[in-house]
Design an enzyme around this catalytic site. Sequence first.
Site, PDB file in Angstrom:
ATOM      1  N   GLY A  25      91.557 130.006 -17.935  1.00 32.88           N
ATOM      2  CA  GLY A  25      91.777 130.952 -16.854  1.00 32.88           C
ATOM      3  C   GLY A  25      93.217 131.415 -16.855  1.00 32.88           C
ATOM      4  CE  LYS A  31      95.552 127.034 -17.408  1.00 33.16           C
ATOM      5  NZ  LYS A  31      96.094 127.775 -16.242  1.00 33.16           N
ATOM      6  CB  SER A  32      97.627 121.094 -14.675  1.00 35.19           C
ATOM      7  OG  SER A  32      98.149 121.810 -15.780  1.00 35.19           O
ATOM      8  CG  ASP A 102      97.305 120.661 -18.993  1.00 36.65           C
ATOM      9  OD1 ASP A 102      96.452 121.557 -18.872  1.00 36.65           O
ATOM     10  OD2 ASP A 102      98.275 120.524 -18.222  1.00 36.65           O
ATOM     11  CD  GLU A 103     100.346 123.993 -20.179  1.00 35.33           C
ATOM     12  OE1 GLU A 103      99.986 125.132 -20.562  1.00 35.33           O
ATOM     13  OE2 GLU A 103     100.744 123.779 -19.023  1.00 35.33           O
ATOM     14  CD  GLN A 105      98.270 127.396 -22.891  1.00 35.83           C
ATOM     15  OE1 GLN A 105      97.267 126.783 -22.515  1.00 35.83           O
ATOM     16  NE2 GLN A 105      99.435 127.311 -22.260  1.00 35.83           N
TER      17      GLN A 105
END
Length: 230
Positions: A25, A31-32, A102-103, A105
Amino acid sequence: MPATVPASGDRRRHPAPAHLRFFHGPMDCGKSTLALQVDHNQHRQGRHGLLVTQGDRSAAPQISSRVGLSRAAVEIDGSTDLRLLVRERWAGGHRVDYLIVDEAQFLTGHQVDQLAELVDESHVDVYAFGLTTDFRTRLFPGTQRLLEVADDVQRVQVEVLCWCGLPGLLNARVVEGAMVRSGETVVVADTAPAEHADAPAVRYQVLCRRHYVRGELGPTAAGPGQLALP
């Protein structure tokens, strides 16, 4: 690479399908926070996880959320072999039943394939969380590969608002108060203006599609900036 790996727990003794799940998103969609909630739910059922991240907003090796939650994590970079990271934990006598990324991307395409291998060959569940697009509205390489190979892809449902009140979809990079559309893909900053004069004058702001196209950051030249919790 080792030909075999130590047992990771009940999943290895009683093989069941593991999954690679990707949650994505825009900025500020939680998200975290969701990553930490998934870890909590898994851990309370007796499962053992490994948390990894890169470029967290706190600049520390942890997963942190803007609502004040955080947990220590392993900091990785583009050269990290995620398979070896998990196997080293097993070799040290530690179970790894699931992986929180996490992260996501910022992963390379090869690292995403490593995650898929952990799922398929080692029965490790993987939960990845990342941004959909960069400040140019292009998919990050890690995001693209996760969209291509993940078993389950979900857009995080917490609604983010543009300054105008419409749903925010796109991440704008703001430098010295002006929106920019070119530059390095990865520049780690926050979504709030810098509080100190010597801090980098780079921030990010979520905009609706119309105001992203127009480059409008607010109803005035200064604008209210990114919506923030009190």
